[in-house]
Write an enzyme that holds these catalytic residues in place. Sequence first.
Site, short mmCIF file in Angstrom:
data_model
loop_
_atom_site.label_atom_id
_atom_site.label_comp_id
_atom_site.label_asym_id
_atom_site.label_seq_id
_atom_site.Cartn_x
_atom_site.Cartn_y
_atom_site.Cartn_z
N ARG A 161 53.32 -9.34 42.02
CA ARG A 161 52.29 -10.33 43.00
C ARG A 161 52.31 -11.62 42.54
O ARG A 161 51.85 -12.77 43.30
CB ARG A 161 50.96 -9.78 42.94
CG ARG A 161 50.57 -9.53 44.28
CD ARG A 161 49.21 -8.63 44.32
NE ARG A 161 48.40 -8.45 42.96
CZ ARG A 161 47.30 -7.78 42.97
NH1 ARG A 161 46.75 -7.37 44.15
NH2 ARG A 161 46.96 -7.68 41.93
N LYS A 189 53.73 7.05 34.70
CA LYS A 189 52.82 8.09 34.29
C LYS A 189 51.62 7.04 34.83
O LYS A 189 51.54 6.02 34.57
CB LYS A 189 52.68 8.76 33.02
CG LYS A 189 51.74 7.85 32.11
CD LYS A 189 51.65 8.52 30.63
CE LYS A 189 50.57 7.99 30.19
NZ LYS A 189 50.16 8.52 28.89
N HIS A 233 57.96 8.77 28.35
CA HIS A 233 58.99 7.94 27.32
C HIS A 233 59.18 8.81 25.90
O HIS A 233 59.81 8.49 25.17
CB HIS A 233 58.24 6.53 26.90
CG HIS A 233 56.76 6.49 26.31
ND1 HIS A 233 55.76 6.81 27.04
CD2 HIS A 233 56.73 6.38 24.94
CE1 HIS A 233 54.82 6.57 25.95
NE2 HIS A 233 55.18 6.62 24.77
N LYS A 272 62.79 9.36 22.93
CA LYS A 272 62.63 9.42 21.68
C LYS A 272 64.01 9.92 20.82
O LYS A 272 64.06 11.11 21.22
CB LYS A 272 61.61 9.82 20.88
CG LYS A 272 60.32 8.76 21.18
CD LYS A 272 58.91 9.18 20.44
CE LYS A 272 57.91 8.42 20.63
NZ LYS A 272 58.02 7.09 20.04
N ASP A 295 45.65 12.28 30.19
CA ASP A 295 46.45 11.35 29.58
C ASP A 295 47.46 11.69 28.80
O ASP A 295 48.52 11.02 28.76
CB ASP A 295 45.43 10.18 28.99
CG ASP A 295 46.07 8.91 28.75
OD1 ASP A 295 46.70 8.21 29.82
OD2 ASP A 295 45.87 8.57 27.68
N HIS A 310 52.82 14.31 27.87
CA HIS A 310 53.66 14.15 26.53
C HIS A 310 53.54 15.55 25.90
O HIS A 310 54.78 16.11 25.46
CB HIS A 310 53.15 13.21 25.67
CG HIS A 310 52.98 11.90 26.55
ND1 HIS A 310 54.08 11.34 27.22
CD2 HIS A 310 51.90 10.76 26.48
CE1 HIS A 310 53.82 9.96 27.74
NE2 HIS A 310 52.26 9.72 27.31
N LYS A 338 42.11 9.73 20.15
CA LYS A 338 42.08 8.42 19.70
C LYS A 338 41.11 8.15 18.41
O LYS A 338 40.33 8.91 18.14
CB LYS A 338 41.13 7.56 20.90
CG LYS A 338 41.89 7.88 22.13
CD LYS A 338 43.14 7.03 22.39
CE LYS A 338 43.73 7.17 23.65
NZ LYS A 338 44.95 6.74 23.77
#
Length: 482
Positions: free
Chosen positions: A51, A148, A178, A182, A235, A240, A331
């Site tokens: 944009r 994702k 991703h 790896k 998430d 993953h 986290k």
Amino acid sequence: MVSKVIPVDDFDLVIFGGTGDLARRKILPGLFRRFIAGQMPSTSRIIGAARSDIDSDGFRDLVKDAIAEFGGPDLQDKDELPAFLAQLEYVAIDAKGDAGWPELAGLVRKQLVNAFYFSVAPSLFGDLAKRLHQHDITDATSRIVVEKPFGRDLETAKALNATLSDFFDEGQIYRIDHYLGKETVQNLMAVRFGNVLFEPLWNAKYIDHIQITVAETVGVGGRGTYYDRSGAMRDMVQNHLMQLLCLIAMEPPSQFEPDAVRDEKLKVIRALQPVEPHQMVRGQYDASDETPSYRDDAENPRSHTESFVALKTHIANFRWAGVPFYLRTGKRMTTRASEIAVVFKPIAHSIFGPVEDGNNVLAIQLQPNEGITLDVTIKEPGPGGMRLVNVPLDMTFAEALGPEAEAPEAYERLIMDVIRGNQTLFMRGDEVEAAWEWTDPLIAGWEARNDVPKPYDTGSMGPLDAHALMHRDNRQWREVKG
Ligand code: NAD
């Protein structure tokens, strides 16, 4: 040993969202690395489409800055930079309107391999797919790459698959995870299927349990309000961790070919057992002296979203009957580290008497450093009788292969796979849907129970209950190293 760079066909790669965070951090520096490696043909082009109201020179400046900021030491002060920038173009475009589309149609050369990376919010995927089609920019050979999150539950994932399939065949859609790009994840397959040593032991008879840990030290910070609608299960686990579990647990495919591999992964997801409430722990990080709590980061004082989840599951098939799979991710943990650990059973009879922590463990580290180690029991050197110790054998072979064998990063490898037309390391639509099919009832269950996540200290490895989940089974989480 010198690593081989396999050339790819001439291509036009359009990056929708080319001015965004992901493009600047990962995609564009990654492509520059491939350019330096000599893998990008000199007539190929990378076309930014976003944009931002800039022209191609403005985009080149932005990419130059992104490489300086995010490119890492190996990409600084490179003589190749001007030549790379010369292969970049930019079109200001509106996914939701007509602005920019005729210009893009004039730029993309259909006779080449053409690929379109959707590095924008998933709410725009449908608009992009439709307009690419309407403006006759794509054909049956074009490829699209989607980021994702792929849906937030089964229903939205199905809707997204249906929208994309209105314009593209499954063979044209590259759903990126991703983690699959790896080097060590692929090495896991090489170790399993390329050696005679492991596959005979790869089953419930010899494997005690599997642990998968993806620990991050960062909080949800700037994207707290977004994350609060998602949580660790959506998430991280649904995509993953599930993908890693599939590669560990799948049956050997008959050949290393995209659908053969993905068929086997799908069977694993379909055989995953439901998780009972007592087999799952959800957590939220507390504030530390320096950092805010999850709820402050999420700007939601009553949030029930988890920033940590640990769970135990089983795979109902012959190979894995009775073998627990423990998954955890969170986290603000002690260290940033991702590891898959295959913990073998103790030997049936020890002629040396009891050996403490004597299990063989095959550990696959994904970050921060990639590597594979195998813990083996040996005699502690020196006099004084048969004292046994468990030592890790480094199976990464970095030394044997030499510095030239340095692995490309996940994004750049996966983008080159798109150009080559190889979907092996990308998720198929039915895989994503099956993963949501397993995840949805877990989320619905805790929502129905109004489950409140357990607080945990910033800098810890999650709530105490997560450790209890293991201790109840007389096991413990491995100490993962950052
Ligand atoms: P961002 O907000 O930084 O960038 C969004 C980009 O989309 C910008 O280039 C913007 O110009 C463009 N855009 C927005 N609206 C548009 C419109 N109407 N028409 C055309 N272009 C428009 O987002 P991001 O962090 O780069 O994330 C992009 C995608 O990648 C998202 O799907 C995200 O979930 C996913 N993702 C990002 C990361 C990351 O590290 N940033 C990691 C994994 C996945």
